[in-house]
Write a protein that holds these residues in place. Structure first.
Motif, PDB file in Angstrom:
ATOM      1  N   SER A  66       0.837  -1.208   0.000  1.00  0.00           N
ATOM      2  CA  SER A  66       0.000   0.000   0.000  1.00  0.00           C
ATOM      3  C   SER A  66       0.867   1.252   0.000  1.00  0.00           C
ATOM      4  O   SER A  66       0.533   2.240  -0.648  1.00  0.00           O
ATOM      5  CB  SER A  66      -0.969  -0.004   1.180  1.00  0.00           C
ATOM      6  OG  SER A  66      -0.269  -0.035   2.404  1.00  0.00           O
ATOM      7  N   ALA A  67       2.001   1.223   0.695  1.00  0.00           N
ATOM      8  CA  ALA A  67       2.894   2.390   0.712  1.00  0.00           C
ATOM      9  C   ALA A  67       3.434   2.674  -0.685  1.00  0.00           C
ATOM     10  O   ALA A  67       3.492   3.833  -1.112  1.00  0.00           O
ATOM     11  CB  ALA A  67       4.042   2.169   1.696  1.00  0.00           C
ATOM     12  N   TYR A  75       0.595   4.111  -2.799  1.00  0.00           N
ATOM     13  CA  TYR A  75       0.342   5.507  -2.426  1.00  0.00           C
ATOM     14  C   TYR A  75       1.427   6.414  -2.988  1.00  0.00           C
ATOM     15  O   TYR A  75       1.148   7.510  -3.472  1.00  0.00           O
ATOM     16  CB  TYR A  75       0.286   5.673  -0.916  1.00  0.00           C
ATOM     17  CG  TYR A  75      -0.932   5.099  -0.249  1.00  0.00           C
ATOM     18  CD1 TYR A  75      -1.950   4.474  -0.962  1.00  0.00           C
ATOM     19  CD2 TYR A  75      -1.078   5.167   1.125  1.00  0.00           C
ATOM     20  CE1 TYR A  75      -3.056   3.950  -0.339  1.00  0.00           C
ATOM     21  CE2 TYR A  75      -2.195   4.645   1.766  1.00  0.00           C
ATOM     22  CZ  TYR A  75      -3.178   4.037   1.024  1.00  0.00           C
ATOM     23  OH  TYR A  75      -4.278   3.523   1.646  1.00  0.00           O
ATOM     24  N   ARG A 128       0.890   6.869  -6.756  1.00  0.00           N
ATOM     25  CA  ARG A 128      -0.257   7.745  -7.008  1.00  0.00           C
ATOM     26  C   ARG A 128       0.087   9.197  -6.697  1.00  0.00           C
ATOM     27  O   ARG A 128      -0.288  10.111  -7.437  1.00  0.00           O
ATOM     28  CB  ARG A 128      -1.455   7.297  -6.178  1.00  0.00           C
ATOM     29  CG  ARG A 128      -2.061   5.999  -6.699  1.00  0.00           C
ATOM     30  CD  ARG A 128      -3.192   5.510  -5.855  1.00  0.00           C
ATOM     31  NE  ARG A 128      -4.310   6.446  -5.845  1.00  0.00           N
ATOM     32  CZ  ARG A 128      -5.352   6.340  -5.043  1.00  0.00           C
ATOM     33  NH1 ARG A 128      -5.441   5.350  -4.180  1.00  0.00           N
ATOM     34  NH2 ARG A 128      -6.329   7.226  -5.092  1.00  0.00           N
ATOM     35  N   ALA A 129       0.798   9.428  -5.601  1.00  0.00           N
ATOM     36  CA  ALA A 129       1.172  10.793  -5.216  1.00  0.00           C
ATOM     37  C   ALA A 129       2.134  11.401  -6.230  1.00  0.00           C
ATOM     38  O   ALA A 129       1.977  12.559  -6.631  1.00  0.00           O
ATOM     39  CB  ALA A 129       1.790  10.796  -3.823  1.00  0.00           C
ATOM     40  N   ALA A 145      -3.645  14.312  -0.166  1.00  0.00           N
ATOM     41  CA  ALA A 145      -4.393  13.185   0.390  1.00  0.00           C
ATOM     42  C   ALA A 145      -5.886  13.330   0.107  1.00  0.00           C
ATOM     43  O   ALA A 145      -6.558  12.352  -0.255  1.00  0.00           O
ATOM     44  CB  ALA A 145      -4.145  13.082   1.893  1.00  0.00           C
ATOM     45  N   LEU A 182      -6.585  12.616  -3.604  1.00  0.00           N
ATOM     46  CA  LEU A 182      -6.444  11.218  -3.977  1.00  0.00           C
ATOM     47  C   LEU A 182      -7.309  10.273  -3.148  1.00  0.00           C
ATOM     48  O   LEU A 182      -7.362   9.074  -3.434  1.00  0.00           O
ATOM     49  CB  LEU A 182      -4.979  10.790  -3.857  1.00  0.00           C
ATOM     50  CG  LEU A 182      -3.993  11.515  -4.770  1.00  0.00           C
ATOM     51  CD1 LEU A 182      -2.566  11.109  -4.440  1.00  0.00           C
ATOM     52  CD2 LEU A 182      -4.313  11.225  -6.224  1.00  0.00           C
ATOM     53  N   LEU A 187      -6.779   9.471   0.085  1.00  0.00           N
ATOM     54  CA  LEU A 187      -5.878   8.647   0.885  1.00  0.00           C
ATOM     55  C   LEU A 187      -5.806   9.191   2.309  1.00  0.00           C
ATOM     56  O   LEU A 187      -6.061  10.376   2.535  1.00  0.00           O
ATOM     57  CB  LEU A 187      -4.479   8.649   0.274  1.00  0.00           C
ATOM     58  CG  LEU A 187      -4.367   8.151  -1.165  1.00  0.00           C
ATOM     59  CD1 LEU A 187      -2.955   8.344  -1.682  1.00  0.00           C
ATOM     60  CD2 LEU A 187      -4.785   6.708  -1.257  1.00  0.00           C
ATOM     61  N   TYR A 236      -0.720   8.842   6.878  1.00  0.00           N
ATOM     62  CA  TYR A 236       0.061   7.795   6.214  1.00  0.00           C
ATOM     63  C   TYR A 236       0.709   8.327   4.939  1.00  0.00           C
ATOM     64  O   TYR A 236       1.877   8.035   4.661  1.00  0.00           O
ATOM     65  CB  TYR A 236      -0.817   6.587   5.918  1.00  0.00           C
ATOM     66  CG  TYR A 236      -0.049   5.360   5.506  1.00  0.00           C
ATOM     67  CD1 TYR A 236       0.918   4.802   6.340  1.00  0.00           C
ATOM     68  CD2 TYR A 236      -0.267   4.762   4.278  1.00  0.00           C
ATOM     69  CE1 TYR A 236       1.624   3.681   5.970  1.00  0.00           C
ATOM     70  CE2 TYR A 236       0.435   3.642   3.895  1.00  0.00           C
ATOM     71  CZ  TYR A 236       1.382   3.099   4.741  1.00  0.00           C
ATOM     72  OH  TYR A 236       2.082   1.984   4.366  1.00  0.00           O
ATOM     73  N   LEU A 237      -0.018   9.125   4.176  1.00  0.00           N
ATOM     74  CA  LEU A 237       0.554   9.708   2.965  1.00  0.00           C
ATOM     75  C   LEU A 237       1.713  10.643   3.312  1.00  0.00           C
ATOM     76  O   LEU A 237       2.733  10.640   2.628  1.00  0.00           O
ATOM     77  CB  LEU A 237      -0.501  10.457   2.150  1.00  0.00           C
ATOM     78  CG  LEU A 237       0.013  11.070   0.850  1.00  0.00           C
ATOM     79  CD1 LEU A 237       0.550  10.000  -0.096  1.00  0.00           C
ATOM     80  CD2 LEU A 237      -1.056  11.896   0.179  1.00  0.00           C
ATOM     81  N   VAL A 290       4.728   8.562   3.850  1.00  0.00           N
ATOM     82  CA  VAL A 290       5.232   8.056   2.568  1.00  0.00           C
ATOM     83  C   VAL A 290       5.973   9.166   1.826  1.00  0.00           C
ATOM     84  O   VAL A 290       7.056   8.944   1.277  1.00  0.00           O
ATOM     85  CB  VAL A 290       4.078   7.494   1.716  1.00  0.00           C
ATOM     86  CG1 VAL A 290       4.528   7.213   0.293  1.00  0.00           C
ATOM     87  CG2 VAL A 290       3.507   6.232   2.352  1.00  0.00           C
TER      88      VAL A 290
END
Length: 65
Positions: free
Chosen positions: A5-6, A9, A12-13, A30, A33, A35, A39-40, A43
């Protein structure tokens, strides 16, 4: 291929960041997206440490390519 998932993400970012030299705040990215913000942000900081992004603190700061 399955990504964590990291990793998903992060990809995607990176794809969503503008290439116009402007900074984007993690919370705005975030929200855009869909998210989780904390967490974002974690990342994105990993990407800064890896040299893929720049970051600036403060109200006009954020992340950029």
């Amino acid at each position: 291929m399955i990504f964590s998932s990291a990793s998903a993400y992060a990809l995607r970012a990176l794809a969503a960041l503008p290439d116009d030299e402007g900074y984007v705040m993690a919370k705005d990215l975030a929200e855009q997206l869909g998210l989780p913000d904390p967490y974002l942000a974690k990342v994105l900081q990993s990407l800064v440490q890896g040299g893929m992004l720049e970051s600036v603190r403060g109200p006009k700061g954020g992340f950029r390519l």
